[in-house]
Structures are given as C-alpha cells and as structure tokens.
Write a protein that holds these residues in place. Structure first.
Motif, mmCIF file in Angstrom:
data_model
loop_
_atom_site.group_PDB
_atom_site.id
_atom_site.type_symbol
_atom_site.label_atom_id
_atom_site.label_comp_id
_atom_site.label_asym_id
_atom_site.label_seq_id
_atom_site.Cartn_x
_atom_site.Cartn_y
_atom_site.Cartn_z
ATOM 1 N N ALA A 1 0.831 -1.205 0.000
ATOM 2 C CA ALA A 1 0.000 0.000 0.000
ATOM 3 C C ALA A 1 0.865 1.256 0.000
ATOM 4 O O ALA A 1 0.567 2.223 -0.704
ATOM 5 C CB ALA A 1 -0.929 -0.015 1.213
ATOM 6 N N GLN A 2 1.971 1.224 0.761
ATOM 7 C CA GLN A 2 2.860 2.381 0.822
ATOM 8 C C GLN A 2 3.476 2.653 -0.549
ATOM 9 O O GLN A 2 3.520 3.793 -1.004
ATOM 10 C CB GLN A 2 3.955 2.136 1.863
ATOM 11 N N LYS A 3 3.921 1.607 -1.248
ATOM 12 C CA LYS A 3 4.513 1.789 -2.574
ATOM 13 C C LYS A 3 3.494 2.291 -3.594
ATOM 14 O O LYS A 3 3.846 3.011 -4.522
ATOM 15 C CB LYS A 3 5.122 0.477 -3.059
ATOM 16 N N LEU A 4 2.242 1.897 -3.423
ATOM 17 C CA LEU A 4 1.197 2.337 -4.338
ATOM 18 C C LEU A 4 0.609 3.684 -3.952
ATOM 19 O O LEU A 4 -0.193 4.256 -4.694
ATOM 20 C CB LEU A 4 0.082 1.286 -4.400
ATOM 21 N N GLY A 5 0.967 4.168 -2.785
ATOM 22 C CA GLY A 5 0.451 5.459 -2.325
ATOM 23 C C GLY A 5 -1.010 5.408 -1.925
ATOM 24 O O GLY A 5 -1.741 6.382 -2.111
ATOM 25 N N ILE A 6 -1.430 4.266 -1.388
ATOM 26 C CA ILE A 6 -2.818 4.120 -0.953
ATOM 27 C C ILE A 6 -2.839 3.685 0.505
ATOM 28 O O ILE A 6 -1.810 3.315 1.070
ATOM 29 C CB ILE A 6 -3.585 3.093 -1.819
ATOM 30 N N SER A 7 -4.013 3.732 1.101
ATOM 31 C CA SER A 7 -4.122 3.269 2.488
ATOM 32 C C SER A 7 -4.712 1.862 2.493
ATOM 33 O O SER A 7 -5.418 1.460 1.564
ATOM 34 C CB SER A 7 -5.010 4.212 3.302
ATOM 35 N N VAL A 8 -4.418 1.137 3.534
ATOM 36 C CA VAL A 8 -4.926 -0.227 3.671
ATOM 37 C C VAL A 8 -5.383 -0.437 5.109
ATOM 38 O O VAL A 8 -4.808 0.125 6.039
ATOM 39 C CB VAL A 8 -3.863 -1.281 3.275
ATOM 40 N N THR A 9 -6.428 -1.224 5.268
ATOM 41 C CA THR A 9 -6.919 -1.576 6.597
ATOM 42 C C THR A 9 -6.748 -3.079 6.769
ATOM 43 O O THR A 9 -7.221 -3.865 5.944
ATOM 44 C CB THR A 9 -8.411 -1.226 6.743
ATOM 45 N N VAL A 10 -6.054 -3.460 7.825
ATOM 46 C CA VAL A 10 -5.888 -4.872 8.148
ATOM 47 C C VAL A 10 -6.488 -5.083 9.537
ATOM 48 O O VAL A 10 -5.930 -4.641 10.536
ATOM 49 C CB VAL A 10 -4.402 -5.300 8.123
ATOM 50 N N PRO A 11 -7.660 -5.732 9.605
ATOM 51 C CA PRO A 11 -8.304 -5.946 10.904
ATOM 52 C C PRO A 11 -7.415 -6.733 11.870
ATOM 53 O O PRO A 11 -6.565 -7.526 11.447
ATOM 54 C CB PRO A 11 -9.560 -6.739 10.553
ATOM 55 N N PHE A 12 -7.663 -6.537 13.157
ATOM 56 C CA PHE A 12 -6.864 -7.199 14.190
ATOM 57 C C PHE A 12 -6.844 -8.711 14.016
ATOM 58 O O PHE A 12 -5.809 -9.352 14.146
ATOM 59 C CB PHE A 12 -7.402 -6.820 15.582
ATOM 60 N N HIS A 13 -7.988 -9.328 13.693
ATOM 61 C CA HIS A 13 -8.077 -10.783 13.572
ATOM 62 C C HIS A 13 -7.909 -11.271 12.121
ATOM 63 O O HIS A 13 -8.336 -12.364 11.775
ATOM 64 C CB HIS A 13 -9.421 -11.283 14.109
ATOM 65 N N ALA A 14 -7.264 -10.464 11.297
ATOM 66 C CA ALA A 14 -7.108 -10.812 9.876
ATOM 67 C C ALA A 14 -6.390 -12.149 9.685
ATOM 68 O O ALA A 14 -6.689 -12.888 8.757
ATOM 69 C CB ALA A 14 -6.348 -9.713 9.143
ATOM 70 N N GLY A 15 -5.464 -12.460 10.555
ATOM 71 C CA GLY A 15 -4.679 -13.689 10.414
ATOM 72 C C GLY A 15 -5.477 -14.965 10.515
ATOM 73 O O GLY A 15 -5.065 -16.007 10.003
ATOM 74 N N VAL A 16 -6.627 -14.914 11.157
ATOM 75 C CA VAL A 16 -7.447 -16.129 11.304
ATOM 76 C C VAL A 16 -8.773 -16.033 10.558
ATOM 77 O O VAL A 16 -9.596 -16.935 10.651
ATOM 78 C CB VAL A 16 -7.706 -16.458 12.796
#
Length: 135
Positions: A15-30
């Motif tokens: 997201a940083q390289k593309l210049g955009i924002s991203v949301t990764v929820p706390f429980h994204a891993g499961v």
C-alpha cells in the motif's frame, strides 16, 4: 481491507509503494480459518454414452467400453462414475462423501422426422466435509 495470515506482513508495504491506504483488521490472520473449518471438498466427473454402429460406446475418465444396449451402458456408467468420483473426493481430503448422479439425454430428428438418440451425459458430483489430521 486485507485478511489472511500474511496480510499484516505484506499489505502495508504494498500500500505504501502504491500510495494508498490499507486496513488490516486485528483478527485478519485467522479470518480465512473459518472457511477452512466450514468448507467442503467437491468434485465433478462425467461420462458420455454415444451410439456407434448399432451399439453404445461409454466414454469415461478410465477409458472406452462398448455395450450392446443403452441400459447396460448406463448402468455401467453410473456404477463407474460413483466409484471414481468417491475415490477422487477421498483422495482430495473429503470425509463422509455424498454422491449424486444426473443424466441428460440429447435427441435429434432425422430428415424424415424420426427421433434419433444422439448421446447421454452422466454427471457425478461428490461433496464431503474436509478430513482433518489428528495431532
């Protein structure tokens, strides 16, 4: 929005390289784990019966067989497909496999208006819940 085990590691730098924002929820891993637990293993296979010189040819994933009658070819096709699809589903990790069979006949019409049998398609579907290895 990102989910899955590697989301925290991979998405923010992308997201940083593309210049955009991203949301990764706390429980994204499961988040995908629920799908793995409640998912199903599903397989489909087909066989085809066609008339050839007064006989009936059954084409399946195991090869070709010739029969004198359509009913004989159909019975063999059903049995063969049920066995093959059950084995494929189990090999793919399914437990408690349920098999369903569907048949579709195709007919044509001759120039004289006579009905002609063209082919019969046998479709087998197997569905089973995933087997999990015991620790």
């Amino acid at each position: 929005m990102g989910i899955g085990a590697p989301a925290h590691a991979f998405l923010p730098p992308v997201a940083q390289k593309l210049g955009i924002s991203v949301t990764v929820p706390f429980h994204a891993g499961v988040a995908n784990a629920i799908g793995a637990i409640t998912g199903a293993v599903a397989m489909t296979d087909e066989a085809l019966i066609r008339p050839v010189q007064g006989r009936f040819r059954l084409h399946s994933s195991l090869g070709v067989e010739i029969f004198a009658g359509l009913e004989e070819a159909t019975v063999r096709g059903r049995d063969l497909l049920a066995k093959v699809i059950r084995e494929k589903a189990r090999a793919a990790g399914a437990g408690d496999v349920e098999v369903t069979l569907e048949e579709k006949e195709h007919w044509g019409t001759s120039r004289g208006g006579e009905s002609l049998f063209m082919e019969k398609r046998l479709i087998a579907r197997a569905v089973g819940s995933p087997r999990f290895a015991r620790a």
